[in-house]
Design a protein around this motif. Sequence first.
Motif, PDB file in Angstrom:
ATOM      1  N   GLN A  12       0.821  -1.208   0.000  1.00 53.22           N
ATOM      2  CA  GLN A  12       0.000   0.000   0.000  1.00 53.22           C
ATOM      3  C   GLN A  12       0.860   1.265   0.000  1.00 53.22           C
ATOM      4  O   GLN A  12       0.468   2.302  -0.540  1.00 53.22           O
ATOM      5  CB  GLN A  12      -0.937  -0.002   1.216  1.00 53.22           C
ATOM      6  N   ILE A  13       2.029   1.187   0.605  1.00 49.48           N
ATOM      7  CA  ILE A  13       2.960   2.325   0.589  1.00 49.48           C
ATOM      8  C   ILE A  13       3.348   2.658  -0.847  1.00 49.48           C
ATOM      9  O   ILE A  13       3.379   3.830  -1.249  1.00 49.48           O
ATOM     10  CB  ILE A  13       4.205   2.010   1.442  1.00 49.48           C
ATOM     11  N   TYR A  14       3.616   1.634  -1.654  1.00 51.39           N
ATOM     12  CA  TYR A  14       4.001   1.884  -3.045  1.00 51.39           C
ATOM     13  C   TYR A  14       2.805   2.308  -3.895  1.00 51.39           C
ATOM     14  O   TYR A  14       2.969   3.047  -4.868  1.00 51.39           O
ATOM     15  CB  TYR A  14       4.687   0.649  -3.631  1.00 51.39           C
ATOM     16  N   THR A  21      -3.591  10.430  -2.465  1.00 46.07           N
ATOM     17  CA  THR A  21      -4.769  10.366  -1.593  1.00 46.07           C
ATOM     18  C   THR A  21      -4.870   9.014  -0.887  1.00 46.07           C
ATOM     19  O   THR A  21      -5.745   8.824  -0.036  1.00 46.07           O
ATOM     20  CB  THR A  21      -6.052  10.614  -2.404  1.00 46.07           C
ATOM     21  N   HIS A  22      -3.966   8.100  -1.222  1.00 41.16           N
ATOM     22  CA  HIS A  22      -3.956   6.770  -0.616  1.00 41.16           C
ATOM     23  C   HIS A  22      -3.189   6.744   0.708  1.00 41.16           C
ATOM     24  O   HIS A  22      -3.272   5.761   1.450  1.00 41.16           O
ATOM     25  CB  HIS A  22      -3.319   5.779  -1.602  1.00 41.16           C
ATOM     26  N   TRP A  23      -2.454   7.815   1.026  1.00 41.63           N
ATOM     27  CA  TRP A  23      -1.640   7.810   2.247  1.00 41.63           C
ATOM     28  C   TRP A  23      -2.455   7.627   3.529  1.00 41.63           C
ATOM     29  O   TRP A  23      -1.996   6.919   4.446  1.00 41.63           O
ATOM     30  CB  TRP A  23      -0.800   9.089   2.328  1.00 41.63           C
ATOM     31  N   HIS A 163      11.047   1.770   2.507  1.00 38.03           N
ATOM     32  CA  HIS A 163       9.949   1.665   1.542  1.00 38.03           C
ATOM     33  C   HIS A 163       9.216   3.005   1.413  1.00 38.03           C
ATOM     34  O   HIS A 163       8.862   3.425   0.302  1.00 38.03           O
ATOM     35  CB  HIS A 163       8.973   0.575   1.978  1.00 38.03           C
ATOM     36  N   ILE A 164       8.997   3.669   2.546  1.00 38.07           N
ATOM     37  CA  ILE A 164       8.347   4.978   2.517  1.00 38.07           C
ATOM     38  C   ILE A 164       9.206   5.974   1.748  1.00 38.07           C
ATOM     39  O   ILE A 164       8.704   6.774   0.951  1.00 38.07           O
ATOM     40  CB  ILE A 164       8.081   5.477   3.956  1.00 38.07           C
ATOM     41  N   GLN A 165      10.512   5.909   1.962  1.00 37.54           N
ATOM     42  CA  GLN A 165      11.422   6.824   1.267  1.00 37.54           C
ATOM     43  C   GLN A 165      11.356   6.628  -0.248  1.00 37.54           C
ATOM     44  O   GLN A 165      11.245   7.596  -1.007  1.00 37.54           O
ATOM     45  CB  GLN A 165      12.851   6.612   1.753  1.00 37.54           C
ATOM     46  N   ARG A 166      11.401   5.374  -0.700  1.00 36.92           N
ATOM     47  CA  ARG A 166      11.346   5.119  -2.142  1.00 36.92           C
ATOM     48  C   ARG A 166      10.001   5.544  -2.727  1.00 36.92           C
ATOM     49  O   ARG A 166       9.933   6.088  -3.833  1.00 36.92           O
ATOM     50  CB  ARG A 166      11.619   3.636  -2.414  1.00 36.92           C
ATOM     51  N   SER A 167       8.928   5.295  -1.985  1.00 35.42           N
ATOM     52  CA  SER A 167       7.605   5.683  -2.460  1.00 35.42           C
ATOM     53  C   SER A 167       7.486   7.205  -2.579  1.00 35.42           C
ATOM     54  O   SER A 167       6.964   7.725  -3.575  1.00 35.42           O
ATOM     55  CB  SER A 167       6.531   5.150  -1.513  1.00 35.42           C
ATOM     56  N   LEU A 168       7.974   7.922  -1.578  1.00 38.51           N
ATOM     57  CA  LEU A 168       7.903   9.384  -1.608  1.00 38.51           C
ATOM     58  C   LEU A 168       8.774   9.966  -2.718  1.00 38.51           C
ATOM     59  O   LEU A 168       8.399  10.946  -3.370  1.00 38.51           O
ATOM     60  CB  LEU A 168       8.326   9.956  -0.256  1.00 38.51           C
ATOM     61  N   ARG A 169       9.932   9.363  -2.943  1.00 41.97           N
ATOM     62  CA  ARG A 169      10.803   9.851  -4.012  1.00 41.97           C
ATOM     63  C   ARG A 169      10.132   9.653  -5.378  1.00 41.97           C
ATOM     64  O   ARG A 169      10.199  10.524  -6.250  1.00 41.97           O
ATOM     65  CB  ARG A 169      12.152   9.127  -3.964  1.00 41.97           C
TER      66      ARG A 169
END
Length: 380
Positions: A12-14, A21-23, A163-169
């Motif tokens: 879900q993070i990715y 809006t999925h955060w 994982h959060i870092q890669r998703s945000l980037r």
Amino acid sequence: MKIDPFDHLVSQIYEAAQCPTHWPQVFELLRRQVSLDGWNLFRANRADDTALPVFFSIGGDAIRAGAQQSYLDYYFSVDPRTAFVRDGAPGQLFDCNRTFDQRYVSRNEFYQDFLIPEGLRYTLGSLACQTQQHDYVIGLLRGPDRGLFTGEDQTLVQRLLPHIQRSLRLMDSIQAQTQHASTAEQALATTPMAVIGIDRTGRLQHCNARAEKMLRDGVPVRMRHGRLVAADLAQRSALVAAIEQCARSSQPTSLLLLQDTPKLQRFSVTLMPTLGESILTGVSLPHSLLCLIAPLDRRRVATARQLIALFGLSPAEARLARAIAMGDTLESHAHAMGTKLTTVKTQFRSVLTKTGCDRQSSLVRLIAAIPVAREVDPIR
């Protein structure tokens, strides 16, 4: 097959990278694994410390409806946690209880006037991602009744942070590309030219709105078997040859297309190889050509509203300036407006003074150099 809760949370993070809006759903899932009373995820501008943060998610049982606005109005500027987290390394976990002891908390404005009255006390946060322009900060919150974050809680969050870092980037990159494409689209919408992207065989790749209309009307070009061709059969070989020459030489090529429907119309066609990213999509398209088509017998000039804003012209003076730029004479404009010629001559002298021009030809060149902006409600 039963999905492991941690693996489901990571997936879900990715998903949130493509749909910000999925955060909130991500944090709802996280709350099931790490007991939380609140959370937030926001983006701060690295180049402008006065800019307010952009929240992608703020929620939890202890977060009241007006808390976000209160935070933005004042408390963001005095939040000691944010400054501490943003000064740290990306991915480093911050435990407020280890940084700010009870003595500090009891005297701090942010804690005493905002956080604790909101029913919150403990924060586990991180500079989750840092890009060239933005800091992305995550905060997990607990009230005093729920107590401190345990070592087990921190280990779980630390596992999630990469994982959060890669998703945000990825999200940051997608949003930058979207903004780039939107800006290019708006710029192309104002040009009087039809802009068509083709490959080196003439196959259509993309085009602006003016080009779409031109292709629908079939004047002076159209699509045939997926390729760009001249509408006039007698000129098709010339356009094909120009495309081949531009593709072969990687140098701009120009030609004139004529269309006799119902009266003779002339169009300039300029072909040039693309360099780097496409101005239409922001995506690199190697071996592509841009085809720029402009009508030679119709002139688009700056709007009356633009001339008023730029030079302080009156509405009547702006209409006169536009008419002159489009080839009208003072006499024909006076007749069209139902105005005395002496009045129009007075307006013309005022236009020259306000624009800093010494003659009519200078005024025409000046107005022709102004990019044309579309208007919904033009001044008539």
